[in-house]
Design an enzyme around this catalytic site. Structure first.
Site, PDB file in Angstrom:
ATOM      1  N   SER A  20       4.034  -8.053  -2.743  1.00  0.00           N
ATOM      2  CA  SER A  20       4.552  -9.013  -3.869  1.00  0.00           C
ATOM      3  C   SER A  20       4.885  -8.166  -5.041  1.00  0.00           C
ATOM      4  CB  SER A  20       3.289 -10.084  -4.259  1.00  0.00           C
ATOM      5  OG  SER A  20       2.975 -10.837  -3.101  1.00  0.00           O
ATOM      6  N   ARG A  24       8.709  -7.565  -7.113  1.00  0.00           N
ATOM      7  CA  ARG A  24       8.831  -7.936  -8.589  1.00  0.00           C
ATOM      8  C   ARG A  24       9.296  -6.810  -9.336  1.00  0.00           C
ATOM      9  NH1 ARG A  24       5.621 -11.555  -5.947  1.00  0.00           N
ATOM     10  NH2 ARG A  24       5.379 -13.549  -6.914  1.00  0.00           N
ATOM     11  N   GLY A  91      10.749 -14.188   2.299  1.00  0.00           N
ATOM     12  CA  GLY A  91      10.566 -15.355   1.527  1.00  0.00           C
ATOM     13  C   GLY A  91      10.745 -15.134   0.114  1.00  0.00           C
ATOM     14  N   ARG A 119      13.030 -21.923   6.571  1.00  0.00           N
ATOM     15  CA  ARG A 119      12.031 -22.080   5.685  1.00  0.00           C
ATOM     16  C   ARG A 119      12.437 -22.943   4.414  1.00  0.00           C
ATOM     17  NH1 ARG A 119       8.747 -16.469   4.727  1.00  0.00           N
ATOM     18  NH2 ARG A 119       7.448 -18.098   3.605  1.00  0.00           N
ATOM     19  N   SER A 163       2.130 -22.323  -4.983  1.00  0.00           N
ATOM     20  CA  SER A 163       3.178 -21.313  -4.570  1.00  0.00           C
ATOM     21  C   SER A 163       3.676 -20.189  -5.649  1.00  0.00           C
ATOM     22  CB  SER A 163       4.442 -22.029  -3.803  1.00  0.00           C
ATOM     23  OG  SER A 163       5.233 -21.130  -3.729  1.00  0.00           O
ATOM     24  N   GLN A 165       5.612 -18.145  -5.180  1.00  0.00           N
ATOM     25  CA  GLN A 165       7.136 -17.802  -5.217  1.00  0.00           C
ATOM     26  C   GLN A 165       7.939 -18.713  -5.917  1.00  0.00           C
ATOM     27  OE1 GLN A 165       8.025 -17.732  -0.799  1.00  0.00           O
ATOM     28  NE2 GLN A 165       6.967 -15.762  -0.735  1.00  0.00           N
ATOM     29  N   ASP A 310      -2.125 -15.255   2.887  1.00  0.00           N
ATOM     30  CA  ASP A 310      -1.602 -14.571   3.907  1.00  0.00           C
ATOM     31  C   ASP A 310      -2.763 -13.935   4.781  1.00  0.00           C
ATOM     32  OD1 ASP A 310       1.009 -15.041   2.817  1.00  0.00           O
ATOM     33  OD2 ASP A 310       0.885 -13.242   1.684  1.00  0.00           O
ATOM     34  N   ARG A 383       2.398 -10.478  10.498  1.00  0.00           N
ATOM     35  CA  ARG A 383       0.980 -10.833  10.422  1.00  0.00           C
ATOM     36  C   ARG A 383       0.169 -11.480  11.653  1.00  0.00           C
ATOM     37  NH1 ARG A 383       0.664  -9.290   5.036  1.00  0.00           N
ATOM     38  NH2 ARG A 383       2.138 -10.145   3.655  1.00  0.00           N
TER      39      ARG A 383
HETATM   40  C1  S3P Z   1       4.203 -14.504  -2.204  1.00  0.00           C
HETATM   41  C2  S3P Z   1       3.492 -15.823  -2.355  1.00  0.00           C
HETATM   42  C3  S3P Z   1       3.139 -16.232  -1.126  1.00  0.00           C
HETATM   43  C4  S3P Z   1       2.810 -15.426  -0.048  1.00  0.00           C
HETATM   44  C5  S3P Z   1       3.758 -14.798   0.040  1.00  0.00           C
HETATM   45  C6  S3P Z   1       4.084 -13.765  -1.212  1.00  0.00           C
HETATM   46  C7  S3P Z   1       4.790 -13.915  -3.508  1.00  0.00           C
HETATM   47  O1  S3P Z   1       4.084 -17.406  -0.708  1.00  0.00           O
HETATM   48  O2  S3P Z   1       2.474 -16.130   1.254  1.00  0.00           O
HETATM   49  O3  S3P Z   1       3.511 -13.598   1.318  1.00  0.00           O
HETATM   50  O4  S3P Z   1       5.178 -12.702  -3.475  1.00  0.00           O
HETATM   51  O5  S3P Z   1       4.935 -14.586  -4.452  1.00  0.00           O
HETATM   52  P1  S3P Z   1       4.292 -18.614  -1.298  1.00  0.00           P
HETATM   53  O6  S3P Z   1       4.461 -18.769  -2.823  1.00  0.00           O
HETATM   54  O7  S3P Z   1       5.231 -19.534  -0.685  1.00  0.00           O
HETATM   55  O8  S3P Z   1       2.909 -19.451  -1.044  1.00  0.00           O
END
Ligand code: S3P
Length: 423
Positions: A20, A24, A91, A119, A163, A165, A310, A383
């Site tokens: 993550s 970023r 994602g 997704r 979430s 994300q 996760d 995973r």
């Molecule tokens: C993430 C947020 C999570 C997580 C993903 C990474 C991120 O997803 O499951 O592996 O980096 O912001 P969600 O925001 O869909 O919950």
């Protein structure tokens, strides 16, 4: 990949950089003024997809052995990509990029692999449209997504799901919006975006579950040290807890409180995990030591779920070795990850002879009887692959895992590290 049950896992390891934070780091470094040196960057396929997308928008990114160097182009310096931005399996790349692209003066199209194309993206499309973005998606919910130039304005938005994300996509769009952007979470999700924004000089405030961002003039580049990924460490925490005689230390792991649900849950199950060398920067970091111990079942749900979302597949493995019943609820988000992780783990645990019941929002695992080795399917999900490898280490009899190479999404050296510890 064939895996046989092993003797004690012992030694000291580091895990790759946090996924993550690595995404970023590249995104914000690209939008900053000045040069950013990123150390500890995760060289996994997902983060390389992020690098690739920004290179296609004119950002110079040099990937060296020790660091990634990003020449920031400033908030308004990205250029129109000549091709589709391909986000692979990621994602985070897809959703966070939506937020950034919504504020650009050019048109861009995003798409990814078969999993990404399944997704849900409607959750991002909807609030961005409320901010004034012009977005088209397949069936209004799926990739490919095309974002057209538009003027954005700040909104106040209640997230329907916890979430990070989604939260981050809205906050990134907020960089380009007229006026403040406020996001209200149902319960706290990972806050790496907020922390990094602050360190780059963005005015962003968090009060309880409410986050408010003031659009900045610009972002000032600062070097970023990415800590080890607790989501990758989790596989070794569970392996160390379930393989008799094990004692292993994982150094330099990020323990941001929005990510440490796995430590809380494993400790509640009876795992022996100790924290040492704790130090604080933009993100708190420490060494974690785990020793084998007897585990027992627990019930988890509610606000801990976003803090270990996760890690639930590997927690389900721990539950299979734990005496009594483990109930996981409020985890319906697991169905829309890289695979349907509830269905995948329930099916594969059942293959190993574990008493498991799939529910609408989680699963019930009645553990304690040593699972048997089996021929496992990974559902092309990194995973799931690593969780089943951990199970196989402590199972009765040998196992086989299809598609072991999927681990390269987040942990290219996973099997080598496991071997080094005695796996
Ligand atoms: C993430 C947020 C999570 C997580 C993903 C990474 C991120 O997803 O499951 O592996 O980096 O912001 P969600 O925001 O869909 O919950």
């Amino acid at each position: 990949m064939q895996i046989r049950p092993c003797g004690p896992l012992r030694g000291e390891i580091t895990v790759p950089g946090d996924k993550s934070i690595s995404h970023r780091a590249v995104m914000l470094a690209a939008l900053a003024n000045g040069t950013t040196h990123i150390t500890g960057f995760l060289m996994g396929e997902d983060c390389l997809s992020t690098i690739d997308c920004f290179r296609k928008m004119g950002v110079s990114i040099e990937v060296g052995a020790q660091e990634v160097v990003v020449e920031g182009v400033g908030l308004h310096g990205l250029s129109a990509p000549a091709d589709v931005l391909y986000t692979g399996n990621s994602g985070t790349t897809t959703r966070l990029l939506c937020g950034i692209l919504a504020g650009q003066p050019f048109t861009a199209t995003l798409s990814g692999d078969a999993s990404i194309c399944k997704r849900p993206m409607g959750r991002v499309i909807q609030p961005l449209r409320e901010m004034g973005a012009s977005i088209e998606g397949r069936s209004d919910n799926y990739c490919p997504l095309t974002l057209f130039p538009s003027e954005l304005h700040g909104i106040e938005y209640h997230l329907p799901v916890a979430s990070a994300q989604l939260k981050s996509a809205i906050l990134l769009a907020g960089l380009y919006a007229e006026g403040q952007t406020t996001v209200i979470e149902p319960s706290p999700s990972r806050d790496h975006t907020e922390r990094m924004f602050r360190s780059l000089g963005v005015e962003i405030e968090t009060h309880g579950n409410t986050i408010t961002l003031e659009p900045p003039e610009d972002l000032h580049a600062v070097d970023i040290a990415v800590p080890g990924d607790i989501s990758s460490a989790a596989f070794f925490l569970v392996a160390g807890a379930i393989v008799p005689g094990s004692e292993l230390t994982i150094k330099n792991v990020g323990i941001n409180p929005t990510r440490t649900g796995i430590l809380d849950a494993l400790r509640e199950m009876g795992a022996d995990i100790t924290v040492s060398a704790l130090h604080d920067g933009t993100e708190p970091v420490c060494d974690l030591t785990v020793r084998h111990s007897a585990l027992h079942g627990i019930e988890i749900g509610g606000s801990i779920i976003p803090r270990l979302i996760d890690e639930l597949p590997v927690l389900a493995v721990a539950a299979a070795f734990a005496a009594g019943e483990t109930v996981i609820r409020d985890a319906q988000e697991l169905k829309v990850k890289e695979s349907d992780r509830i269905a995948a783990m329930a099916a594969e645990l059942a293959r190993a002879g574990v008493d498991v019941e799939e529910t609408d929002d989680g699963m019930i695992i009645r553990g304690g009887k040593t699972p048997s080795g089996a021929s496992f399917e990974t559902y092309k999900d990194h995973r799931i692959a690593m969780s089943l490898a951990v199970l196989a280490l402590a199972a009765q009899g040998g196992s086989r895992i299809d598609d072991p190479e999927v681990v390269a999404i987040s942990y290219p050296d996973f099997f080598d590290t496991l071997r080094r510890l005695g796996g």
